[in-house]
Every structure is written in C-alpha cells, then in structure tokens.
Design an enzyme around this catalytic site. Structure first.
Site, PDB file in Angstrom:
ATOM      1  N   SER A  34      29.310   0.756  -5.694  1.00 50.56           N
ATOM      2  CA  SER A  34      29.577   1.652  -4.568  1.00 50.56           C
ATOM      3  C   SER A  34      30.110   2.996  -5.074  1.00 50.56           C
ATOM      4  O   SER A  34      29.811   4.040  -4.509  1.00 50.56           O
ATOM      5  CB  SER A  34      30.573   1.022  -3.593  1.00 50.56           C
ATOM      6  OG  SER A  34      31.763   0.660  -4.266  1.00 50.56           O
ATOM      7  N   THR A  35      30.892   2.951  -6.137  1.00 43.24           N
ATOM      8  CA  THR A  35      31.333   4.209  -6.755  1.00 43.24           C
ATOM      9  C   THR A  35      31.044   4.234  -8.255  1.00 43.24           C
ATOM     10  O   THR A  35      31.144   5.283  -8.882  1.00 43.24           O
ATOM     11  CB  THR A  35      32.849   4.442  -6.531  1.00 43.24           C
ATOM     12  OG1 THR A  35      33.560   3.294  -7.018  1.00 43.24           O
ATOM     13  CG2 THR A  35      33.164   4.652  -5.064  1.00 43.24           C
ATOM     14  N   ALA A  72      38.187  -3.177  -9.777  1.00 40.83           N
ATOM     15  CA  ALA A  72      37.430  -2.806  -8.574  1.00 40.83           C
ATOM     16  C   ALA A  72      38.381  -2.495  -7.432  1.00 40.83           C
ATOM     17  O   ALA A  72      39.170  -3.353  -7.020  1.00 40.83           O
ATOM     18  CB  ALA A  72      36.508  -3.964  -8.182  1.00 40.83           C
ATOM     19  N   THR A 115      49.464   0.991  -9.920  1.00 38.79           N
ATOM     20  CA  THR A 115      49.546   2.453  -9.894  1.00 38.79           C
ATOM     21  C   THR A 115      50.971   2.953  -9.726  1.00 38.79           C
ATOM     22  O   THR A 115      51.805   2.293  -9.085  1.00 38.79           O
ATOM     23  CB  THR A 115      48.699   2.998  -8.730  1.00 38.79           C
ATOM     24  OG1 THR A 115      48.948   4.405  -8.597  1.00 38.79           O
ATOM     25  CG2 THR A 115      49.074   2.357  -7.402  1.00 38.79           C
ATOM     26  N   TYR A 139      47.168   3.801  -0.116  1.00 37.07           N
ATOM     27  CA  TYR A 139      46.657   3.383  -1.425  1.00 37.07           C
ATOM     28  C   TYR A 139      47.754   2.662  -2.209  1.00 37.07           C
ATOM     29  O   TYR A 139      47.574   1.529  -2.684  1.00 37.07           O
ATOM     30  CB  TYR A 139      46.152   4.606  -2.197  1.00 37.07           C
ATOM     31  CG  TYR A 139      45.900   4.340  -3.651  1.00 37.07           C
ATOM     32  CD1 TYR A 139      44.956   3.402  -4.058  1.00 37.07           C
ATOM     33  CD2 TYR A 139      46.625   5.014  -4.644  1.00 37.07           C
ATOM     34  CE1 TYR A 139      44.735   3.144  -5.407  1.00 37.07           C
ATOM     35  CE2 TYR A 139      46.407   4.765  -5.988  1.00 37.07           C
ATOM     36  CZ  TYR A 139      45.468   3.834  -6.370  1.00 37.07           C
ATOM     37  OH  TYR A 139      45.260   3.571  -7.703  1.00 37.07           O
ATOM     38  N   ARG A 217      52.873  15.737 -12.585  1.00 37.94           N
ATOM     39  CA  ARG A 217      52.293  14.428 -12.893  1.00 37.94           C
ATOM     40  C   ARG A 217      52.321  14.189 -14.404  1.00 37.94           C
ATOM     41  O   ARG A 217      52.383  15.126 -15.194  1.00 37.94           O
ATOM     42  CB  ARG A 217      50.827  14.361 -12.418  1.00 37.94           C
ATOM     43  CG  ARG A 217      50.653  14.453 -10.903  1.00 37.94           C
ATOM     44  CD  ARG A 217      51.095  13.182 -10.209  1.00 37.94           C
ATOM     45  NE  ARG A 217      50.875  13.230  -8.774  1.00 37.94           N
ATOM     46  CZ  ARG A 217      51.735  13.724  -7.881  1.00 37.94           C
ATOM     47  NH1 ARG A 217      52.888  14.247  -8.282  1.00 37.94           N
ATOM     48  NH2 ARG A 217      51.458  13.699  -6.593  1.00 37.94           N
TER      49      ARG A 217
END
Ligand code: UDP
Length: 329
Positions: A34-35, A72, A115, A139, A217
């Site tokens: 999909s990506t 994924a 993350t 997310y 960051r």
C-alpha cells in the site's frame, strides 16, 4: 534465524531486511504494497504480497518463523490527526492479529517499530525510556497501545518482545531510501526543493519554545537504526518486553536541517513560513544510553551532514516521481 518482516517493502523495513539477508538470516517479507515498493525487497528475501490479517499465520506456519520484525504500519502524524480510525485499525488491529498468529504458531520473538511520538511533549530532554507515555497525536497513541499489548503478551504467553522507539529516521543504505508517494517528512521534502521538484519548503511553526522557534528533532541514520534491530533480535528474552530509544542525542531545528541540506546539495532552498502542524511536539531528542549499554549499539553515522548526504545520493539516483516527488504546484 527464520524471520518474518512485515512492511519489509517500506523504507525502514527494506533496509532492515537487507541487513538481515547480509547477516545470513532466512527472510520472508509480508507487505501489502500500500505504501511500499516490491523492488525495495532485497534479493535473497522472499516477498509475500498481502495483509497481515489474511496471510501472517499461513506465512509463519510455512516458513517455520522464529522471530517477527514488525514494521507494517501507517506512520504519518498529520494523517493520523485527520483520520485516527485508519490508525487504530491499521496499526493496532493488524498488530493484535499478528500477535495472535504468533501465539498460534508458537513464534517466540518480536521486534516492534515504536516511536518517540509516544512521549508527546516531554518533561525531560534527552528523553529516557521511563519518561511518561503521553502521546500527543493518534499515531503515537496507536504505537503506545501496541507497546502495552506487547507487555501483556510477554507476560501472558512468554514471548520475548523488544520495542524500538525511533526518533527521526533519514538517510539511505544499499540503494534503499525514502520514496513515499506523498512525502511529508522534512529531509526528503527539502531535497525535493533542492532538486527543483518543489518551489519551496513550508516551515511549520516558528513560535515553539526552542532556540530559533522551530521544532527540534533528533535525526538518526537508517543504517544505524537498522543495526539496532539485528541486535534487538539477539536480545529478546522470553517473558520480557524491553523498550529502547534510538536516536543520536542531538537536536536540530527545522531551520538548521534546511541549512545543512543547502550546504550538502549546493542548491538554494526557498522557505515559506507556515502555521504549526497539528500534533507536532516542540522538541524530541533521545537518550539512547540504554540501547548502548544493553544492546551494545553504537551509531556509526551520527552526523546530520552524512545522513543528508546519503539521502541526497539516493534521491539524485532516483529520478522523478519514483523518488516520491510531488508535481510542481
Ligand atoms: N516540517 C516542516 N516542513 C515540512 C515537513 C516537516 O516544517 O514540510 C517539520 C515538522 O513540523 C516537524 C519536523 O519538520 O517539526 C520534522 O517533521 P517530520 O514530518 O520529518 O517528522 P516527525 O517529527 O513528524 O516524525
């Protein structure tokens, strides 16, 4: 080891799959494309095209999988703010299905892509792993939920789990780099501007409580990040869920990143001031002391200049939309 890599046709998953093949592991990639990109799956790994819910269990049974590396996922913060349902279903729902398939097939190890977004707006910088988990966007919330599920699966079913909390990943390795159809990440966008594929880069917010007002960051080279996965695989302990931050411990502002990109590419990069982007914390910088001490991880490419130079070499070698370029506005 016989390993299943979900999302191994994506940016980070493909680099890890390449390093696993190089290290002599038997690698099957499960990816619905999909990506991801089929041509990013390294030679020596087998690609099974499809979804986790539909295929993970059969693939594990067929391969005799001993460990899973789970990449994924959907991973774009602004998209998660706009469409949280996609993230709860795509990230949490699929991960729970994967864990169930592992339980049924008796697969004892998992390394999971978590993350820095689970920390939200941190109180302490650099951020240690025991900082409060308070995600500021969907997310991060979905990744925190999977981390919690891994703790329970380790306790209940005795699997060895490792969550690796990535900070900002960039760079390229062995011809594998970032090429999202719709690019949202800072470094590839700036490099597209340098290539003349975009007019300018928007700087999302200059009123953050940081030295120059733009977000700070911690950028980490994808090859260093990938190496941590191979170490984590060896350090899975039955019944334990371990968590490690992966970053370099140095923060760069959006403006500083753009300046380094100008220097590396030798091209001008026009900037446009824009409003804050929903879900962005001001500062995310890692303490990776635990990964160094317990995994023996040593990032070998810590400089932002080298990270950008490797990304630039990849981008210039991949012309046009295949590199994820957006058409000129
Ligand atoms: N950013 C920006 N312009 C862009 C893309 C990103 O100013 O076109 C900023 C973004 O707001 C954040 C930082 O760059 O403060 C890093 O964003 P990115 O999407 O690369 O990674 P994230 O930190 O969201 O995972």
């Amino acid at each position: 080891m016989r390993v299943l890599v979900t999302g191994g046709a994506g940016y980070i998953g493909s680099v890890v799959a390449a390093q696993l093949v190089e290290a002599g592991h038997d690698v099957v990639v499960l990816d619905d494309l999909s990506t991801g990109h089929a041509d990013a799956v390294p030679a020596g790994a087998r690609l099974v095209e499809g979804g986790i819910r539909e295929h993970a269990q059969a693939v594990m049974a067929e391969q005799g999988t001993e460990a899973v590396l789970h990449f994924a996922a959907r991973s774009v913060v602004p998209e998660s703010v706009a469409h949280p349902d996609r993230y709860w279903d795509g990230n949490v729902g699929c991960s729970l299905a994967l864990l169930e398939a592992m339980r049924v097939c008796g697969v004892g190890r998992i390394v999971f892509s978590s993350t820095a977004a689970v920390y939200g707006e941190p109180e302490t910088v650099p951020i240690p792993e025991d900082a409060p988990v308070r995600p500021g966007n969907p997310y991060g919330a979905t990744k925190a939920a999977i981390d919690a599920a891994l703790t329970e699966h380790a306790r209940m079913h005795g699997i060895g789990a490792v969550s690796l909390r990535y900070f900002n990943v960039a760079g390229a390795y062995a011809g594998l780099g970032e090429r999202h159809t719709t690019e949202t990440h800072l470094i590839p966008i700036v490099l597209q501007v340098a290539r003349g594929l975009r007019e300018s880069v928007s700087v999302y917010g200059a009123d953050y409580p940081t030295p120059d007002g733009t977000c700070v960051r911690d950028y980490i080279h994808v090859a260093d990040l990938a190496e941590a996965h191979l170490l984590a695989l060896e350090h899975c302990r039955p019944g334990a869920h371990r968590v490690f931050n992966l970053g370099n411990g140095t923060g760069f502002s959006v403006r500083e990143v753009i300046e380094v990109c100008r220097e590396v590419t030798g091209h001008p990069v026009p900037v446009v001031a824009a409003g804050r982007r929903a879900g962005d914390p001001a500062t995310l910088v890692a303490s990776s002391e635990r990964a160094r001490a317990e995994l023996g991880w040593v990032p070998r490419r810590p400089g932002l200049r080298e990270i950008v130079a490797d990304a630039w070499a990849f981008h210039t070698a991949h012309p046009g939309p295949a590199a994820g370029a957006e058409p000129r506005a």
